[in-house]
Design a protein around this motif. Structure first.
Motif, PDB file in Angstrom:
ATOM      1  N   ARG A  72       0.852  -1.200   0.000  1.00  0.00           N
ATOM      2  CA  ARG A  72       0.000   0.000   0.000  1.00  0.00           C
ATOM      3  C   ARG A  72       0.881   1.240   0.000  1.00  0.00           C
ATOM      4  NH1 ARG A  72      -4.638  -2.349   2.861  1.00  0.00           N
ATOM      5  NH2 ARG A  72      -5.805  -3.083   1.032  1.00  0.00           N
ATOM      6  N   GLY A  73       0.540   2.204  -0.853  1.00  0.00           N
ATOM      7  CA  GLY A  73       1.303   3.452  -0.887  1.00  0.00           C
ATOM      8  C   GLY A  73       2.628   3.340  -1.618  1.00  0.00           C
ATOM      9  N   VAL A  74       2.928   2.171  -2.195  1.00  0.00           N
ATOM     10  CA  VAL A  74       4.194   1.961  -2.906  1.00  0.00           C
ATOM     11  C   VAL A  74       4.061   2.478  -4.342  1.00  0.00           C
ATOM     12  CG1 VAL A  74       5.621   0.114  -3.910  1.00  0.00           C
ATOM     13  CG2 VAL A  74       5.006   0.058  -1.471  1.00  0.00           C
ATOM     14  N   ASP A  75       5.108   3.168  -4.813  1.00  0.00           N
ATOM     15  CA  ASP A  75       5.131   3.675  -6.189  1.00  0.00           C
ATOM     16  C   ASP A  75       5.878   2.748  -7.123  1.00  0.00           C
ATOM     17  OD1 ASP A  75       4.165   6.411  -5.369  1.00  0.00           O
ATOM     18  OD2 ASP A  75       6.045   6.302  -4.250  1.00  0.00           O
ATOM     19  N   THR A  76       6.898   2.073  -6.570  1.00  0.00           N
ATOM     20  CA  THR A  76       7.830   1.305  -7.386  1.00  0.00           C
ATOM     21  C   THR A  76       8.107  -0.022  -6.688  1.00  0.00           C
ATOM     22  OG1 THR A  76       8.842   3.408  -8.025  1.00  0.00           O
ATOM     23  CG2 THR A  76      10.062   1.435  -8.586  1.00  0.00           C
ATOM     24  N   LEU A  77       8.028  -1.125  -7.450  1.00  0.00           N
ATOM     25  CA  LEU A  77       8.129  -2.466  -6.864  1.00  0.00           C
ATOM     26  C   LEU A  77       9.204  -3.283  -7.577  1.00  0.00           C
ATOM     27  CD1 LEU A  77       6.957  -4.894  -5.175  1.00  0.00           C
ATOM     28  CD2 LEU A  77       5.320  -5.226  -7.047  1.00  0.00           C
ATOM     29  N   PHE A  78      10.061  -3.933  -6.788  1.00  0.00           N
ATOM     30  CA  PHE A  78      10.971  -4.938  -7.347  1.00  0.00           C
ATOM     31  C   PHE A  78      10.407  -6.297  -6.972  1.00  0.00           C
ATOM     32  CE2 PHE A  78      15.063  -7.484  -6.990  1.00  0.00           C
ATOM     33  CZ  PHE A  78      15.165  -7.682  -8.355  1.00  0.00           C
ATOM     34  N   TRP A  79       9.964  -7.041  -7.982  1.00  0.00           N
ATOM     35  CA  TRP A  79       9.313  -8.336  -7.733  1.00  0.00           C
ATOM     36  C   TRP A  79      10.197  -9.478  -8.190  1.00  0.00           C
ATOM     37  CZ3 TRP A  79       5.136  -9.682  -4.944  1.00  0.00           C
ATOM     38  CH2 TRP A  79       4.671 -10.995  -5.059  1.00  0.00           C
ATOM     39  N   VAL A  80      10.532 -10.343  -7.249  1.00  0.00           N
ATOM     40  CA  VAL A  80      11.239 -11.590  -7.551  1.00  0.00           C
ATOM     41  C   VAL A  80      10.349 -12.709  -7.042  1.00  0.00           C
ATOM     42  CG1 VAL A  80      13.332 -12.944  -7.189  1.00  0.00           C
ATOM     43  CG2 VAL A  80      13.456 -10.447  -7.157  1.00  0.00           C
ATOM     44  N   ALA A 104      12.957   4.993 -12.608  1.00  0.00           N
ATOM     45  CA  ALA A 104      11.483   4.919 -12.645  1.00  0.00           C
ATOM     46  C   ALA A 104      10.862   6.079 -13.411  1.00  0.00           C
ATOM     47  CB  ALA A 104      10.919   4.824 -11.229  1.00  0.00           C
ATOM     48  N   ASN A 105      11.472   6.415 -14.569  1.00  0.00           N
ATOM     49  CA  ASN A 105      10.937   7.489 -15.409  1.00  0.00           C
ATOM     50  C   ASN A 105      10.512   6.914 -16.758  1.00  0.00           C
ATOM     51  OD1 ASN A 105      13.391   6.783 -16.405  1.00  0.00           O
ATOM     52  ND2 ASN A 105      14.291   8.828 -16.365  1.00  0.00           N
ATOM     53  N   TRP A 106      10.451   5.583 -16.841  1.00  0.00           N
ATOM     54  CA  TRP A 106      10.121   4.893 -18.096  1.00  0.00           C
ATOM     55  C   TRP A 106       8.644   4.529 -18.079  1.00  0.00           C
ATOM     56  CZ3 TRP A 106       9.158   0.239 -15.623  1.00  0.00           C
ATOM     57  CH2 TRP A 106       9.892   0.023 -14.438  1.00  0.00           C
ATOM     58  N   GLN A 107       8.094   4.366 -19.280  1.00  0.00           N
ATOM     59  CA  GLN A 107       6.675   4.030 -19.398  1.00  0.00           C
ATOM     60  C   GLN A 107       6.499   2.765 -20.223  1.00  0.00           C
ATOM     61  OE1 GLN A 107       4.456   5.486 -17.557  1.00  0.00           O
ATOM     62  NE2 GLN A 107       5.994   6.943 -16.815  1.00  0.00           N
ATOM     63  N   GLY A 108       5.317   2.191 -20.155  1.00  0.00           N
ATOM     64  CA  GLY A 108       5.003   1.016 -20.974  1.00  0.00           C
ATOM     65  C   GLY A 108       5.697  -0.232 -20.468  1.00  0.00           C
ATOM     66  N   THR A 109       5.635  -1.274 -21.272  1.00  0.00           N
ATOM     67  CA  THR A 109       6.302  -2.524 -20.896  1.00  0.00           C
ATOM     68  C   THR A 109       7.587  -2.632 -21.708  1.00  0.00           C
ATOM     69  OG1 THR A 109       5.049  -3.722 -22.570  1.00  0.00           O
ATOM     70  CG2 THR A 109       4.165  -3.721 -20.346  1.00  0.00           C
ATOM     71  N   ARG A 110       8.660  -3.025 -21.028  1.00  0.00           N
ATOM     72  CA  ARG A 110       9.933  -3.144 -21.729  1.00  0.00           C
ATOM     73  C   ARG A 110      10.711  -4.327 -21.185  1.00  0.00           C
ATOM     74  NH1 ARG A 110      12.560   2.178 -21.699  1.00  0.00           N
ATOM     75  NH2 ARG A 110      10.476   2.876 -22.214  1.00  0.00           N
ATOM     76  N   VAL A 111      11.649  -4.773 -21.987  1.00  0.00           N
ATOM     77  CA  VAL A 111      12.506  -5.897 -21.620  1.00  0.00           C
ATOM     78  C   VAL A 111      13.937  -5.394 -21.588  1.00  0.00           C
ATOM     79  CG1 VAL A 111      13.468  -8.084 -22.449  1.00  0.00           C
ATOM     80  CG2 VAL A 111      11.002  -7.670 -22.597  1.00  0.00           C
ATOM     81  N   GLN A 112      14.667  -5.756 -20.548  1.00  0.00           N
ATOM     82  CA  GLN A 112      16.105  -5.495 -20.519  1.00  0.00           C
ATOM     83  C   GLN A 112      16.785  -6.777 -20.077  1.00  0.00           C
ATOM     84  OE1 GLN A 112      17.384  -1.922 -18.640  1.00  0.00           O
ATOM     85  NE2 GLN A 112      19.542  -2.508 -18.647  1.00  0.00           N
ATOM     86  N   ALA A 113      17.546  -7.357 -20.981  1.00  0.00           N
ATOM     87  CA  ALA A 113      18.276  -8.569 -20.605  1.00  0.00           C
ATOM     88  C   ALA A 113      19.470  -8.197 -19.728  1.00  0.00           C
ATOM     89  CB  ALA A 113      18.743  -9.312 -21.850  1.00  0.00           C
ATOM     90  N   VAL A 114      19.896  -9.160 -18.906  1.00  0.00           N
ATOM     91  CA  VAL A 114      21.104  -8.992 -18.094  1.00  0.00           C
ATOM     92  C   VAL A 114      21.987 -10.191 -18.425  1.00  0.00           C
ATOM     93  CG1 VAL A 114      22.028  -8.479 -15.820  1.00  0.00           C
ATOM     94  CG2 VAL A 114      19.631  -7.965 -16.305  1.00  0.00           C
ATOM     95  N   HIS A 115      22.937  -9.948 -19.334  1.00  0.00           N
ATOM     96  CA  HIS A 115      23.663 -11.043 -19.982  1.00  0.00           C
ATOM     97  C   HIS A 115      25.034 -11.340 -19.374  1.00  0.00           C
ATOM     98  CE1 HIS A 115      20.829 -11.769 -23.108  1.00  0.00           C
ATOM     99  NE2 HIS A 115      21.065 -10.717 -23.834  1.00  0.00           N
TER     100      HIS A 115
END
Length: 294
Positions: free
Chosen positions: A68-76, A195-206
């Motif tokens: 609740r009240g969270v703007d940004t979430l890191f989900w694992v 956290a200034n990006w919009q939409g859905t995006r993919v970033q690989a970590v290679h």
């Protein structure tokens, strides 16, 4: 909104990736909310600088309350404890998506895996693919970090590495991205803080480079000071190893399905670039984590 006022929540905050995310957020002046089962696992210095919500990510009501009240979430999604890992990941993903919707969480960074882009046929990674879809369907801004093969997977093989053998179900000449989990934490923290990006995006970590198991064995041999021979297990042999340690059939399918689904002509959707390459080499990681396995 400055990062000082933004409320960031982090799941699995004591894990290899999450603990790095937490440290970087603290160093950036953020007081994050940590979702975890047991707050006593946090060191006192961290504990004093975070807000804690104890509970189980499999409990939807807990996840919603904690964010609740969270703007940004890191989900694992922690590895499923249930018999069917694909189903377990999908249920966790549903909880994340519901929290994003009900709490209006603007930005989510999700720790996914290379292979999730196939959507089907990649063992337990199919459950992470479901989660990507569930989060995409929320309409909020989401970044999926599609991570390579963790260096730390080798920690389960310390005994055989000590004996000079690296056994794997992967074809020995199959080249793929290998990455230090700590470096995933750095990319995740950078994304959470921006956290200034919009939409859905993919970033690989290679990680720093693609490696075959033959090359991995050679690198490990150099660090450990004795020859390490790579040895490919057939699918049947690998499955019988997993069954012999008591794993149920769906878990065996989930684990064996990953190597089966990512070999052949699979190429990650997000190619290697300056955005997807991280610095820590396998040799550097092994010197830190495996040298006592000599």
């Amino acid at each position: 909104m400055t990062s000082h006022h933004r409320k960031i929540a982090v799941t699995t905050p004591t894990g290899q990736v999450g603990s790095r995310v937490v440290r970087l957020l603290l160093q950036a002046g953020v007081r994050p909310t940590l979702l975890l089962r047991d707050a006593s696992k946090l060191d006192p210095g961290t504990r004093a600088r975070v807000d804690v919500a104890e509970g189980d990510q499999a409990d939807a009501d807990y996840v919603i309350q904690a964010t609740r009240g969270v703007d940004t979430l890191f989900w694992v999604s922690p590895p499923g404890t249930g018999d069917d890992p694909v189903d377990a990941y999908a249920r966790l993903g549903a909880n994340a998506a519901r929290a994003v919707r009900e709490n209006g969480i603007a930005h989510t960074v999700f720790q996914s895996s290379i292979g999730a882009e196939k959507r089907h046929g990649v063992g337990e990674i199919d459950g992470l693919a479901r989660t990507e879809e569930q989060l995409n369907d929320t309409g909020a801004a989401v970044t999926h970090l599609r991570c390579g093969y963790f260096f730390s997977n080798l920690l389960g093989d310390v005994e055989s590495l000590r004996a000079g053998v690296l056994r794997t179900p992967w074809p020995l000449d199959h080249s793929m991205p290998w990455v230090d989990p700590r470096d995933i934490g750095e990319v995740a923290a950078a994304r959470l803080l921006a956290a200034n990006w919009q939409g859905t995006r993919v970033q690989a970590v290679h990680g720093p480079e693609d490696l075959t198991f033959t090359q991995v064995a050679e690198i490990l041999g150099g660090v450990l000071g004795h020859e390490v021979k790579p040895e490919q297990l057939s699918d049947d042999e690998f499955r019988s190893v997993l069954t012999s340690v008591g794993l149920p059939a769906a878990q065996v399918d989930g684990i064996a399905g990953m190597s089966a689904g990512l070999t052949g002509d699979f190429v990650p959707e997000d190619e290697r670039s300056v955005l997807t390459t991280t610095p820590t080499t396998l040799a550097a990681w092994a010197r830190q984590h495996l040298v006592d396995a000599r």
